[in-house]
Design a protein around this motif. Structure first.
Motif, PDB file in Angstrom:
ATOM      1  N   GLY A 140     -13.385  -9.247  -0.423  1.00 39.55           N
ATOM      2  CA  GLY A 140     -13.672  -9.411   1.000  1.00 39.55           C
ATOM      3  C   GLY A 140     -12.495  -9.074   1.891  1.00 39.55           C
ATOM      4  N   TRP A 141     -11.316  -9.614   1.563  1.00 42.54           N
ATOM      5  CA  TRP A 141     -10.142  -9.318   2.382  1.00 42.54           C
ATOM      6  C   TRP A 141      -9.731  -7.856   2.230  1.00 42.54           C
ATOM      7  N   GLY A 142     -10.002  -7.262   1.048  1.00 40.20           N
ATOM      8  CA  GLY A 142      -9.721  -5.839   0.857  1.00 40.20           C
ATOM      9  C   GLY A 142     -10.623  -4.966   1.713  1.00 40.20           C
ATOM     10  N   VAL A 143     -11.925  -5.269   1.723  1.00 47.46           N
ATOM     11  CA  VAL A 143     -12.870  -4.524   2.559  1.00 47.46           C
ATOM     12  C   VAL A 143     -12.503  -4.687   4.033  1.00 47.46           C
ATOM     13  N   ALA A 144     -12.168  -5.918   4.440  1.00 46.50           N
ATOM     14  CA  ALA A 144     -11.775  -6.152   5.835  1.00 46.50           C
ATOM     15  C   ALA A 144     -10.529  -5.330   6.181  1.00 46.50           C
ATOM     16  N   ALA A 145      -9.575  -5.247   5.263  1.00 40.83           N
ATOM     17  CA  ALA A 145      -8.371  -4.436   5.510  1.00 40.83           C
ATOM     18  C   ALA A 145      -8.741  -2.959   5.672  1.00 40.83           C
ATOM     19  N   ASP A 146      -9.679  -2.481   4.867  1.00 38.11           N
ATOM     20  CA  ASP A 146     -10.146  -1.094   5.018  1.00 38.11           C
ATOM     21  C   ASP A 146     -10.782  -0.881   6.389  1.00 38.11           C
ATOM     22  N   GLN A 147     -11.571  -1.863   6.842  1.00 41.91           N
ATOM     23  CA  GLN A 147     -12.202  -1.778   8.160  1.00 41.91           C
ATOM     24  C   GLN A 147     -11.144  -1.815   9.259  1.00 41.91           C
ATOM     25  N   LEU A 148     -10.105  -2.627   9.069  1.00 39.81           N
ATOM     26  CA  LEU A 148      -8.998  -2.683  10.027  1.00 39.81           C
ATOM     27  C   LEU A 148      -8.339  -1.309  10.142  1.00 39.81           C
ATOM     28  N   VAL A 149      -8.067  -0.675   9.002  1.00 39.25           N
ATOM     29  CA  VAL A 149      -7.431   0.650   9.007  1.00 39.25           C
ATOM     30  C   VAL A 149      -8.312   1.660   9.745  1.00 39.25           C
ATOM     31  N   ALA A 150      -9.609   1.659   9.449  1.00 38.03           N
ATOM     32  CA  ALA A 150     -10.520   2.607  10.101  1.00 38.03           C
ATOM     33  C   ALA A 150     -10.483   2.423  11.623  1.00 38.03           C
ATOM     34  N   LEU A 151     -10.465   1.177  12.076  1.00 44.16           N
ATOM     35  CA  LEU A 151     -10.396   0.914  13.515  1.00 44.16           C
ATOM     36  C   LEU A 151      -9.031   1.314  14.070  1.00 44.16           C
ATOM     37  N   ALA A 152      -7.956   0.937  13.382  1.00 47.05           N
ATOM     38  CA  ALA A 152      -6.600   1.237  13.859  1.00 47.05           C
ATOM     39  C   ALA A 152      -6.375   2.744  13.996  1.00 47.05           C
ATOM     40  N   GLN A 153      -7.029   3.536  13.158  1.00 47.05           N
ATOM     41  CA  GLN A 153      -6.882   4.991  13.248  1.00 47.05           C
ATOM     42  C   GLN A 153      -7.476   5.547  14.538  1.00 47.05           C
TER      43      GLN A 153
END
Length: 155
Positions: A140-153
């Motif tokens: 869950g925290w890994g998927v959330a981190a991936d979503q964070l990266v996608a948004l931050a980009q």
């Protein structure tokens, strides 16, 4: 972190291919946090972030079957651009609550321009840690981190 704290700690550590300033914004701006904080199909319908020690940190998570999970807490430490520490052991005004964890997010620049990201969940007991693992902490925290990266980009 002490050895005893490490016993009850879950950690996600990655180098993120986005600037540290963008990661910080995603963690500290409510309009951004609601876009990535929960692994889809879960989401966050509301976030309140008073970025100072003792300030309120509230998220209201919503599940795909209309589950409602309000999370009240406070910030324990805020180091702008570098570190956030928060807990559900207190509500705003230092009102004690039933604790589950302390969250610690640290950010640092890497020599190659990435963001070194460490997210820790420190628990009061081995049982709480095991419960968080069973809830899917790493995934869950890994998927959330991936979503964070996608948004931050996109920032």
């Amino acid at each position: 972190m002490t050895a005893s704290a490490a016993v009850h700690c879950l950690t996600l550590e990655r180098n993120l291919a986005v600037p540290r300033a963008a990661v910080w914004r995603c963690w500290t701006e409510p309009a951004l946090l609601v876009q990535w904080f929960c692994p889809k199909p879960w989401g966050v319908s509301e976030a309140v972030m008073e970025l100072h020690a003792g300030g309120r940190f509230f998220t209201h998570m919503v599940g795909p079957n209309c589950e409602q999970v309000p999370n009240e807490g406070v910030y324990l430490e805020v180091v702008p651009g570098r570190k956030l520490v928060f807990t559900d052991a207190f509500q705003a005004g230092w009102v004690p609550a039933k604790p589950f964890m302390v969250g610690e997010i640290t950010l640092a620049d890497t020599p190659d321009g990435l963001t070194h990201y460490v997210a820790r969940a420190l628990h009061w007991s081995a049982e709480d840690k095991a419960q968080h693992e069973a809830m899917g902490f790493h995934e869950g925290w890994g998927v959330a981190a991936d979503q964070l990266v996608a948004l931050a980009q996109t920032l």
